[in-house]
Design an enzyme around this catalytic site. Structure first.
Site, PDB file in Angstrom:
ATOM      1  CB  SER A 178      19.844  -0.702  -0.985  1.00 48.83           C
ATOM      2  OG  SER A 178      19.590  -0.984  -2.291  1.00 48.83           O
ATOM      3  CD  GLU A 215      10.974   0.357  -3.575  1.00 52.37           C
ATOM      4  OE1 GLU A 215      11.566   0.413  -4.541  1.00 52.37           O
ATOM      5  OE2 GLU A 215       9.781  -0.188  -3.797  1.00 52.37           O
ATOM      6  CG  ASP A 268       2.722   3.051 -12.157  1.00 49.38           C
ATOM      7  OD1 ASP A 268       3.245   2.707 -13.325  1.00 49.38           O
ATOM      8  OD2 ASP A 268       2.829   2.234 -11.172  1.00 49.38           O
ATOM      9  CG  PHE A 327       2.934  -6.350  -8.312  1.00 47.72           C
ATOM     10  CD1 PHE A 327       2.082  -5.167  -8.950  1.00 47.72           C
ATOM     11  CD2 PHE A 327       4.245  -6.051  -8.540  1.00 47.72           C
ATOM     12  CE1 PHE A 327       2.748  -3.973  -9.070  1.00 47.72           C
ATOM     13  CE2 PHE A 327       4.919  -4.825  -8.653  1.00 47.72           C
ATOM     14  CZ  PHE A 327       4.084  -3.667  -8.840  1.00 47.72           C
ATOM     15  CG  HIS A 367      16.911  -1.658  -4.190  1.00 45.59           C
ATOM     16  ND1 HIS A 367      17.284  -0.849  -3.396  1.00 45.59           N
ATOM     17  CD2 HIS A 367      15.342  -1.308  -4.548  1.00 45.59           C
ATOM     18  CE1 HIS A 367      16.238   0.004  -3.129  1.00 45.59           C
ATOM     19  NE2 HIS A 367      15.193  -0.350  -3.860  1.00 45.59           N
TER      20      HIS A 367
END
Length: 304
Positions: free
Chosen positions: A14, A16, A108, A219, A269
């Site tokens: 999948s 994103e 967040d 990150f 994903h």
């Protein structure tokens, strides 16, 4: 050449995407979607910015996916800076357009990842409550939630973190998608802890192709995902060599997925960052082809 030790699990994927922040990015997003759509992902998810800052763009992107593609969209939903009534209204709006899958996240705060979070006084407190709220609107809705192989940065310990996941599942979550990670042993140990806690929904690895190692490392530090020394070594000296960087990134990511497939994991994903070419290359290495059914077996990889 030694053969692999056991059959790999069939691989399903999948993807994103994130909604465009400016009109010029819309074209990049749709090029990415069109590039990856022929791989027939199980679903594609569309993110939702801090404080709901991309709510309208997320909704527009999901609507276009429904109207212009055969993909199954999953809408991200957070409870940041919104009342329960407002969030429920968003769920019903999506439901009316045909969305039957949500990725329920606390989200967040306005300060972004790592910043302080404060629940809205009239809103859902967290993803546990949000999941229950979505299921109240339609018990048939599929709800995916987040999971953290290296613990959420705000959790005091693993027990607390896994208890939160269990409460989300108890409230109706049907799948957990993990924060990205690079050490498969960490993921495997996490799944063992989750199963011992009585959580049996699929735990889907979140995979991030490394488009830019420096940005991913930065990150990772903010989200608590560790960077193994061997991974940093793979990208050392490639800061000004994007061509080689791309080849290394594809190899590293495919290697990680194939190893997980050998451990019995079948669903993955991908956090695409709206950059399709690298993801497409990785999927090709994994044996996924345009128009082919999902769940194909991964290609043989001989070991020395």
């Amino acid at each position: 050449m030694a053969q692999r030790k056991s059959p790999r699990s069939p691989i399903r994927v999948s993807f994103e995407f994130f909604p465009p922040k400016i009109p010029a990015m819309e074209e990049t997003l749709w090029r990415s979607i069109q590039r990856l759509a022929p791989l027939q992902p199980d679903f594609v998810s569309v993110t939702y910015g801090a404080g709901g800052s991309t709510r309208e763009r997320t909704h527009h992107t999901v609507q276009r996916l429904l109207a212009e593609t055969d993909l199954k969209p999953a809408a991200h939903l957070t409870c940041v800076d919104a009342t329960r009534e407002e969030v429920d209204g968003v769920v019903r709006q999506y439901h009316e357009t045909g969305v039957r899958h949500f990725v329920a996240l606390r989200g967040d705060g306005q300060g972004g990842a790592g910043g302080a979070y404060e629940a809205h006084p009239d809103g859902y407190r967290n993803a546990v409550d949000l999941t229950a709220g979505i299921k109240r609107i339609d018990p048939a809705i599929e709800v995916s939630v987040s999971a953290y192989p290296e613990k959420h940065p705000e959790s005091s310990d693993f027990a607390t973190d896994i208890d939160l996941l269990k409460r989300k599942v108890d409230n109706g979550a049907t799948r957990a998608i993990t924060q990205f990670f690079f050490d498969n042993d960490i993921f495997e140990r996490y799944v063992e802890r989750v199963r011992r806690a009585g959580i049996y929904v699929p735990i889907v690895p979140g995979i991030v192709p490394i488009h830019d190692f420096t940005k991913v490392a930065r990150f990772s530090a903010a989200t608590g995902a560790s960077i193994p020394g061997w991974l940093a070594d793979r990208f050392a000296g490639l800061e000004n060599d994007p061509h080689t960087h791309s080849h290394v990134a594809a190899a590293v990511c495919a290697e990680q997925v194939l190893d997980l497939a050998e451990r019995g994991i079948g669903d993955f994903h991908f956090y695409t960052m709206n950059r399709a070419d690298l993801v497409y290359s990785i999927c090709h290495i994994l044996g996924l082809r345009e128009g082919a059914s999902q769940g194909v077996s991964a290609p043989e990889a001989a070991a020395a």
